[in-house]
Design a protein around this motif. Structure first.
Motif, PDB file in Angstrom:
ATOM      1  N   MET A  79      17.162  18.142  10.795  1.00 32.72           N
ATOM      2  CA  MET A  79      17.450  16.999  11.745  1.00 32.72           C
ATOM      3  C   MET A  79      17.759  15.829  11.001  1.00 32.72           C
ATOM      4  O   MET A  79      18.406  14.944  11.696  1.00 32.72           O
ATOM      5  N   LEU A  80      16.889  15.589   9.721  1.00 31.37           N
ATOM      6  CA  LEU A  80      16.947  14.426   9.027  1.00 31.37           C
ATOM      7  C   LEU A  80      17.150  14.695   7.560  1.00 31.37           C
ATOM      8  O   LEU A  80      16.892  15.717   7.011  1.00 31.37           O
ATOM      9  N   PRO A  81      17.605  13.928   6.696  1.00 27.19           N
ATOM     10  CA  PRO A  81      17.535  14.191   5.325  1.00 27.19           C
ATOM     11  C   PRO A  81      16.420  14.060   4.746  1.00 27.19           C
ATOM     12  O   PRO A  81      15.376  13.688   4.918  1.00 27.19           O
ATOM     13  N   VAL A  82      16.070  15.178   4.035  1.00 27.15           N
ATOM     14  CA  VAL A  82      14.868  15.457   3.226  1.00 27.15           C
ATOM     15  C   VAL A  82      15.250  15.931   1.679  1.00 27.15           C
ATOM     16  O   VAL A  82      16.138  16.338   1.344  1.00 27.15           O
ATOM     17  N   GLU A  83      14.191  15.842   0.837  1.00 31.25           N
ATOM     18  CA  GLU A  83      14.249  16.187  -0.415  1.00 31.25           C
ATOM     19  C   GLU A  83      13.313  17.202  -0.697  1.00 31.25           C
ATOM     20  O   GLU A  83      12.099  17.154  -0.149  1.00 31.25           O
ATOM     21  N   GLN A  84      13.753  18.146  -1.543  1.00 34.83           N
ATOM     22  CA  GLN A  84      12.750  19.133  -1.843  1.00 34.83           C
ATOM     23  C   GLN A  84      12.018  18.957  -3.063  1.00 34.83           C
ATOM     24  O   GLN A  84      12.637  18.487  -4.097  1.00 34.83           O
ATOM     25  N   VAL A  85      10.714  19.103  -3.074  1.00 34.26           N
ATOM     26  CA  VAL A  85       9.985  18.618  -4.264  1.00 34.26           C
ATOM     27  C   VAL A  85       8.753  19.980  -4.308  1.00 34.26           C
ATOM     28  O   VAL A  85       8.402  20.497  -3.491  1.00 34.26           O
ATOM     29  N   PRO A  86       8.266  19.932  -5.603  1.00 37.08           N
ATOM     30  CA  PRO A  86       7.165  21.175  -5.752  1.00 37.08           C
ATOM     31  C   PRO A  86       5.852  20.160  -5.265  1.00 37.08           C
ATOM     32  O   PRO A  86       5.969  19.108  -5.307  1.00 37.08           O
ATOM     33  N   ILE A  87       4.960  20.997  -4.933  1.00 36.87           N
ATOM     34  CA  ILE A  87       3.700  20.735  -4.430  1.00 36.87           C
ATOM     35  C   ILE A  87       3.019  19.633  -5.502  1.00 36.87           C
ATOM     36  O   ILE A  87       2.454  18.692  -5.284  1.00 36.87           O
ATOM     37  N   LEU A 109      -3.928   5.857   0.217  1.00 39.24           N
ATOM     38  CA  LEU A 109      -4.408   6.800   1.098  1.00 39.24           C
ATOM     39  C   LEU A 109      -3.556   8.110   1.091  1.00 39.24           C
ATOM     40  O   LEU A 109      -2.399   8.168   1.042  1.00 39.24           O
ATOM     41  N   PHE A 110      -4.257   9.417   1.109  1.00 35.88           N
ATOM     42  CA  PHE A 110      -3.735  10.764   1.014  1.00 35.88           C
ATOM     43  C   PHE A 110      -4.528  11.384   2.270  1.00 35.88           C
ATOM     44  O   PHE A 110      -5.691  11.562   2.154  1.00 35.88           O
ATOM     45  N   VAL A 111      -3.548  12.137   3.060  1.00 41.16           N
ATOM     46  CA  VAL A 111      -4.319  12.672   4.339  1.00 41.16           C
ATOM     47  C   VAL A 111      -3.376  14.061   4.462  1.00 41.16           C
ATOM     48  O   VAL A 111      -2.239  14.009   4.138  1.00 41.16           O
ATOM     49  N   HIS A 112      -4.012  15.041   5.032  1.00 46.42           N
ATOM     50  CA  HIS A 112      -3.220  16.210   5.372  1.00 46.42           C
ATOM     51  C   HIS A 112      -3.772  16.744   6.536  1.00 46.42           C
ATOM     52  O   HIS A 112      -5.073  16.841   6.996  1.00 46.42           O
ATOM     53  N   PHE A 113      -2.817  17.266   7.355  1.00 45.74           N
ATOM     54  CA  PHE A 113      -3.247  17.988   8.828  1.00 45.74           C
ATOM     55  C   PHE A 113      -2.752  19.395   8.796  1.00 45.74           C
ATOM     56  O   PHE A 113      -1.665  19.550   8.553  1.00 45.74           O
ATOM     57  N   VAL A 154       4.069  16.183  -5.007  1.00 44.33           N
ATOM     58  CA  VAL A 154       3.154  15.456  -4.038  1.00 44.33           C
ATOM     59  C   VAL A 154       1.868  15.309  -4.444  1.00 44.33           C
ATOM     60  O   VAL A 154       1.446  14.195  -4.124  1.00 44.33           O
ATOM     61  N   LEU A 155       1.081  16.097  -5.162  1.00 43.49           N
ATOM     62  CA  LEU A 155      -0.332  15.851  -5.559  1.00 43.49           C
ATOM     63  C   LEU A 155      -0.290  14.756  -6.576  1.00 43.49           C
ATOM     64  O   LEU A 155      -1.166  13.886  -6.501  1.00 43.49           O
ATOM     65  N   ASN A 156       0.724  14.483  -7.431  1.00 43.10           N
ATOM     66  CA  ASN A 156       0.736  13.315  -8.343  1.00 43.10           C
ATOM     67  C   ASN A 156       0.834  12.125  -7.421  1.00 43.10           C
ATOM     68  O   ASN A 156       0.469  11.229  -7.635  1.00 43.10           O
ATOM     69  N   GLU A 157       1.652  12.008  -6.561  1.00 47.61           N
ATOM     70  CA  GLU A 157       1.860  11.027  -5.552  1.00 47.61           C
ATOM     71  C   GLU A 157       0.756  10.584  -4.976  1.00 47.61           C
ATOM     72  O   GLU A 157       0.477   9.305  -4.826  1.00 47.61           O
ATOM     73  N   ALA A 158      -0.155  11.639  -4.422  1.00 47.82           N
ATOM     74  CA  ALA A 158      -1.345  11.487  -3.843  1.00 47.82           C
ATOM     75  C   ALA A 158      -2.370  10.656  -4.574  1.00 47.82           C
ATOM     76  O   ALA A 158      -3.136  10.036  -4.205  1.00 47.82           O
ATOM     77  N   VAL A 159      -2.414  11.095  -5.887  1.00 47.54           N
ATOM     78  CA  VAL A 159      -3.165  10.623  -6.963  1.00 47.54           C
ATOM     79  C   VAL A 159      -3.005   9.049  -6.966  1.00 47.54           C
ATOM     80  O   VAL A 159      -4.211   8.255  -6.936  1.00 47.54           O
ATOM     81  N   SER A 160      -1.869   8.545  -6.975  1.00 50.93           N
ATOM     82  CA  SER A 160      -1.617   7.201  -7.140  1.00 50.93           C
ATOM     83  C   SER A 160      -1.615   6.407  -5.686  1.00 50.93           C
ATOM     84  O   SER A 160      -1.107   5.082  -5.521  1.00 50.93           O
ATOM     85  N   ALA A 161      -1.793   7.028  -4.566  1.00 55.06           N
ATOM     86  CA  ALA A 161      -1.882   6.710  -3.344  1.00 55.06           C
ATOM     87  C   ALA A 161      -3.127   5.826  -2.643  1.00 55.06           C
ATOM     88  O   ALA A 161      -4.252   6.124  -3.467  1.00 55.06           O
ATOM     89  N   LYS A 210       0.907  -1.019  -0.086  1.00 52.43           N
ATOM     90  CA  LYS A 210      -0.050  -0.011  -0.165  1.00 52.43           C
ATOM     91  C   LYS A 210       0.886   1.145  -0.053  1.00 52.43           C
ATOM     92  O   LYS A 210       2.046   1.320   0.425  1.00 52.43           O
ATOM     93  N   LYS A 211       0.378   2.306  -0.418  1.00 55.26           N
ATOM     94  CA  LYS A 211       1.186   3.583  -0.591  1.00 55.26           C
ATOM     95  C   LYS A 211       0.227   4.665   0.177  1.00 55.26           C
ATOM     96  O   LYS A 211      -1.013   4.879  -0.144  1.00 55.26           O
ATOM     97  N   VAL A 212       0.806   5.429   1.070  1.00 54.59           N
ATOM     98  CA  VAL A 212       0.449   6.408   1.726  1.00 54.59           C
ATOM     99  C   VAL A 212       0.860   7.727   1.642  1.00 54.59           C
ATOM    100  O   VAL A 212       2.462   7.691   1.839  1.00 54.59           O
ATOM    101  N   VAL A 213       0.377   8.929   1.267  1.00 54.00           N
ATOM    102  CA  VAL A 213       0.928  10.084   1.450  1.00 54.00           C
ATOM    103  C   VAL A 213       0.599  10.925   2.603  1.00 54.00           C
ATOM    104  O   VAL A 213      -0.985  11.020   2.522  1.00 54.00           O
ATOM    105  N   VAL A 214       1.379  11.473   3.505  1.00 50.42           N
ATOM    106  CA  VAL A 214       0.833  12.385   4.523  1.00 50.42           C
ATOM    107  C   VAL A 214       1.574  13.874   4.052  1.00 50.42           C
ATOM    108  O   VAL A 214       2.565  13.923   3.801  1.00 50.42           O
TER     109      VAL A 214
END
Length: 126
Positions: A102-110, A122-126, A113-120, A4-8
Motif C-alpha cells: 500500500m506504500l513504497p518500500v525498499e527491500q534490504v537484507p537483515i 533505540l532498537f526495538v522489535h515486536f 537492518v542489524l547494521n542500522e540498529a547498531v548505530s541507532a 536521534k535514530k530509531v530502528v523498529v
C-alpha cells in the motif's frame, strides 16, 4: 541538538503485535527522530493493501475494543508514519510474491537492518 535514530523491526502480523511497532515509529518520528521501520517475512503482511488484522486466539475482543476506543486503523497509522518521514523496509522478501504494498518500500537484507540498529539510539522489535 543531534537527531536521534530509531530502528523498529515488526516481526508479526497479529493485531496485538502490530500496534506497538507502529506506535513507537510514529511517536519517535513525531518528536523529530530519524525512523527506520522494517518488516520481517511475517510482519510484511501489515503493508499489504488487503491486510486484515486478526487478533490471536483468545483475544478476539481486542478488535472491538480498539474500534470502541477510536484508535486509528493499522493502515491509518502507516500513513501517519510515512507522513512523519518514517522509512519503510522489507527484510529478505521475495518481492515477486503476491503482496500488494500500500506504500513504497525498499527491500534490504537483515544484515542491513542489524547494521542500522547498531548505530541507532533505540532498537526495538515486536
Amino acid at each position: 541538538m543531534e537527531t536521534k535514530k530509531v530502528v523498529v523491526l515488526a516481526l508479526h502480523d497479529e493485531l496485538e503485535s502490530v500496534y506497538p511497532p507502529l506506535n513507537i515509529a510514529v511517536g519517535a518520528a513525531s518528536s523529530g527522530a530519524e525512523v527506520i521501520l522494517a518488516f520481517s517475512r511475517k510482519g510484511v503482511n501489515i503493508l499489504d493493501e488487503n491486510y486484515i488484522p486478526i487478533p490471536s486466539k483468545g483475544i478476539k475482543y481486542l478488535s472491538n475494543a480498539l474500534n470502541d476506543f477510536g484508535a486509528p486503523s493499522i493502515h491509518e497509522l502507516l500513513d501517519i508514519a510515512v507522513d512523519f518521514g518514517v522509512r519503510l523496509y522489507v527484510v529478505d522478501l521475495d518481492i515477486k510474491d503476491e503482496t500488494k504494498f500500500m506504500l513504497p518500500v525498499e527491500q534490504v537484507p537483515i544484515k542491513w537492518v542489524l547494521n542500522e540498529a547498531v548505530s541507532a539510539d533505540l532498537f526495538v522489535h515486536f
